[in-house]
Write an enzyme that holds these catalytic residues in place. Structure first.
Site, PDB file in Angstrom:
ATOM      1  N   THR A   1      11.210 -20.151 -49.392  1.00  0.00           N
ATOM      2  CA  THR A   1      11.027 -20.395 -50.833  1.00  0.00           C
ATOM      3  C   THR A   1       9.929 -19.517 -51.420  1.00  0.00           C
ATOM      4  O   THR A   1       8.987 -19.115 -50.718  1.00  0.00           O
ATOM      5  CB  THR A   1      10.629 -21.872 -51.059  1.00  0.00           C
ATOM      6  OG1 THR A   1      10.247 -22.053 -52.417  1.00  0.00           O
ATOM      7  CG2 THR A   1       9.455 -22.289 -50.196  1.00  0.00           C
TER       8      THR A   1
ATOM      9  N   TYR B   1       4.920 -28.767 -49.553  1.00  0.00           N
ATOM     10  CA  TYR B   1       6.275 -28.211 -49.421  1.00  0.00           C
ATOM     11  C   TYR B   1       6.207 -26.718 -49.071  1.00  0.00           C
ATOM     12  O   TYR B   1       6.803 -26.259 -48.094  1.00  0.00           O
ATOM     13  CB  TYR B   1       7.056 -28.414 -50.732  1.00  0.00           C
ATOM     14  CG  TYR B   1       8.326 -27.605 -50.790  1.00  0.00           C
ATOM     15  CD1 TYR B   1       9.390 -27.876 -49.946  1.00  0.00           C
ATOM     16  CD2 TYR B   1       8.451 -26.526 -51.684  1.00  0.00           C
ATOM     17  CE1 TYR B   1      10.553 -27.116 -49.984  1.00  0.00           C
ATOM     18  CE2 TYR B   1       9.596 -25.775 -51.734  1.00  0.00           C
ATOM     19  CZ  TYR B   1      10.647 -26.060 -50.883  1.00  0.00           C
ATOM     20  OH  TYR B   1      11.786 -25.290 -50.920  1.00  0.00           O
TER      21      TYR B   1
HETATM   22  N1  UFG Z   1      10.915 -28.065 -66.244  1.00  0.00           N
HETATM   23  C1  UFG Z   1      10.782 -28.739 -67.445  1.00  0.00           C
HETATM   24  N2  UFG Z   1      11.343 -29.965 -67.553  1.00  0.00           N
HETATM   25  C2  UFG Z   1      12.037 -30.557 -66.557  1.00  0.00           C
HETATM   26  C3  UFG Z   1      12.175 -29.864 -65.321  1.00  0.00           C
HETATM   27  C4  UFG Z   1      11.596 -28.621 -65.214  1.00  0.00           C
HETATM   28  O1  UFG Z   1      10.155 -28.236 -68.375  1.00  0.00           O
HETATM   29  O2  UFG Z   1      12.502 -31.689 -66.724  1.00  0.00           O
HETATM   30  C5  UFG Z   1      10.301 -26.747 -66.096  1.00  0.00           C
HETATM   31  C6  UFG Z   1       9.271 -26.686 -64.983  1.00  0.00           C
HETATM   32  O3  UFG Z   1       8.019 -27.134 -65.443  1.00  0.00           O
HETATM   33  C7  UFG Z   1       9.315 -25.201 -64.630  1.00  0.00           C
HETATM   34  C8  UFG Z   1      10.770 -24.808 -64.897  1.00  0.00           C
HETATM   35  O4  UFG Z   1      11.297 -25.834 -65.743  1.00  0.00           O
HETATM   36  O5  UFG Z   1       8.499 -24.502 -65.507  1.00  0.00           O
HETATM   37  C9  UFG Z   1      11.593 -24.748 -63.641  1.00  0.00           C
HETATM   38  O6  UFG Z   1      11.407 -25.958 -62.931  1.00  0.00           O
HETATM   39  P1  UFG Z   1      12.321 -26.391 -61.695  1.00  0.00           P
HETATM   40  O7  UFG Z   1      11.840 -27.734 -61.267  1.00  0.00           O
HETATM   41  O8  UFG Z   1      13.752 -26.235 -62.046  1.00  0.00           O
HETATM   42  O9  UFG Z   1      11.989 -25.292 -60.612  1.00  0.00           O
HETATM   43  P2  UFG Z   1      10.580 -24.855 -60.006  1.00  0.00           P
HETATM   44  O10 UFG Z   1      10.292 -23.508 -60.558  1.00  0.00           O
HETATM   45  O11 UFG Z   1       9.536 -25.885 -60.152  1.00  0.00           O
HETATM   46  O12 UFG Z   1      10.937 -24.874 -58.467  1.00  0.00           O
HETATM   47  C10 UFG Z   1      11.480 -23.785 -57.833  1.00  0.00           C
HETATM   48  C11 UFG Z   1      12.226 -24.270 -56.605  1.00  0.00           C
HETATM   49  C12 UFG Z   1      11.282 -24.895 -55.616  1.00  0.00           C
HETATM   50  C13 UFG Z   1      10.174 -23.919 -55.319  1.00  0.00           C
HETATM   51  C14 UFG Z   1       9.497 -23.491 -56.596  1.00  0.00           C
HETATM   52  C15 UFG Z   1       8.452 -22.440 -56.331  1.00  0.00           C
HETATM   53  O13 UFG Z   1      13.198 -25.221 -56.992  1.00  0.00           O
HETATM   54  O14 UFG Z   1      11.980 -25.199 -54.444  1.00  0.00           O
HETATM   55  O15 UFG Z   1      10.442 -22.917 -57.475  1.00  0.00           O
HETATM   56  O16 UFG Z   1       7.458 -22.545 -57.295  1.00  0.00           O
HETATM   57  F1  UFG Z   1       9.258 -24.529 -54.545  1.00  0.00           F
END
Ligand code: UFG
Length: 348
Positions: free
Chosen positions: A140, A164
């Site tokens: 990741t 994680y």
């Molecule tokens: N977000 C929102 N509202 C929501 C969900 C997400 O605004 O309800 C935002 C988050 O704050 C983030 C973006 O949308 O800015 C993307 O969020 P995700 O949860 O879809 O994905 P992440 O970037 O947090 O996570 C991904 C992978 C993880 C990995 C991570 C590395 O899914 O497995 O990138 O930072 F660990």
């Protein structure tokens, strides 16, 4: 509480279907009933591979891999793994089985170290004992922590912020030691933001609970979520919302297939960052999702989610050059395919 010695359901063989053709090659997909794993199983089958899935079905869905041989077991159960591997002669293992929620890993690190680290070591040890010397590991972008430069290449310093991310980095490091000591060749594939669904609408994302942006906005579009919240609009980005590199699940699977071919030809361990190199903000994703679903959303802006870096974009040059990877799908198709899948909503 974590129970290590007790596995209420395991070692149930079903979905057993052997085809009459002589198998081209036999591979194992651990976590093959999950989101990315099930797409991988479908791709491997379409390429003529004989595929067997090992999955505890804690987050996966047997319905996603109909007509594929499934061994239900946990990677925390060495006895089950040993019994499983004794029945087959695999060329390579794809390892998708892990817990993936960053927030949960902070509140319950024990769960993550058990499942992602201990489980992976069990898997590697049972592979070695059986003489299997190739693995493709789902890593990741979270191993990098807050980016010091963008886009993020493979040599970027690794400083994970969450348990994680630490578990994934630990397994990457373990793989290097297992190569040195036991000749286990591995490809670690560091996903940026995996998203989308099968273009034919037959497979897609089904996490419970769902925490990812694209499925959540689409669940809101289909009225399965009353509202949708943006986690912070005060980041130092053009529209104030976080920017991510969304990569279509089908393109991710193509990279895994190329990684398998790379191992077959080169028999050398490597790690690759998988992303398109193009970032999209949360606000952009919402706009595109509203257009594609033809719905208008009820949006609340909340404060920042702890641990979210403002921008995460991959430098995918190494994967393009060495694997010949060429991701095909852009953000509109990612969201359109995910929307096609959301409208079906078949398994829950
Ligand atoms: N977000 C929102 N509202 C929501 C969900 C997400 O605004 O309800 C935002 C988050 O704050 C983030 C973006 O949308 O800015 C993307 O969020 P995700 O949860 O879809 O994905 P992440 O970037 O947090 O996570 C991904 C992978 C993880 C990995 C991570 C590395 O899914 O497995 O990138 O930072 F660990």
């Amino acid at each position: 509480m974590i129970s290590l010695g007790f596995f209420p359901v395991r070692k149930i063989l079903f979905n057993r279907s052997r085809c009459n053709m002589q198998p081209q090659k036999s591979v194992c997909v651990v976590g093959g009933a999950g989101y990315i794993g099930s797409h991988m199983v479908t791709l491997l089958k379409s390429k003529g591979y004989t595929v067997v899935v090992f999955d505890d079905l804690s987050n996966g869905h047997a319905e996603a891999i109909k007509d594929v041989e499934l061994f239900q077991g946990s990677i925390l159960d060495r006895e089950a793994l040993t019994e499983f591997f004794s029945q087959y002669d695999f060329e390579c293992v794809f390892h998708f089985a892990s817990l993936i929620q960053v927030g949960e890993s902070v509140s319950n690190p024990s769960l993550y170290y058990q499942n992602n680290v201990v489980g992976s070591i069990n898997l590697l040890d049972c592979m070695i004992a059986r003489g299997i010397k190739k693995i493709i590991f789902s890593s990741t972008a979270a191993i990098f922590g807050s980016p010091l430069r963008s886009p993020i290449d493979e040599d970027h310093p690794k400083s994970p912020l969450s348990p994680y991310g630490k578990t994934k980095l630990f397994v990457e490091e373990t793989l290097k030691d297992y190569d040195t000591a036991y000749g286990l060749k591995s490809i670690s594939l560091r996903y940026f933001n995996a998203a989308g669904a099968a273009p034919d609408g037959m497979l897609g994302e089904r996490h419970n609970p769902e925490t990812h942006l694209i499925p959540l906005v689409l669940q809101h579009a289909s009225n399965r979520q009353e509202s949708f919240s943006i986690f912070g609009d005060d980041y130092s980005t053009p529209d104030g919302t976080c920017i991510r590199d969304y990569i279509h699940v089908a393109d991710l699977c193509d990279a895994h297939l190329l990684a398998l071919k790379f191992l077959e030809v080169n028999n050398r361990s490597e790690a690759f960052n998988l992303g398109t190199g193009v970032g999209h903000s949360v606000a952009e994703i919402i706009d595109i999702a509203q257009t594609i679903s033809e719905k208008s959303f009820d949006i609340t802006v909340l404060s920042r989610r702890p641990g979210d870096p403002s921008v995460l974009i991959a430098d995918g040059t190494k994967a393009r050059k060495i694997l010949g990877w060429d991701p095909k799908w852009g953000i509109e198709e990612i969201i359109a395919h995910a929307w096609g899948w959301e409208k079906k909503f078949p398994w829950q």
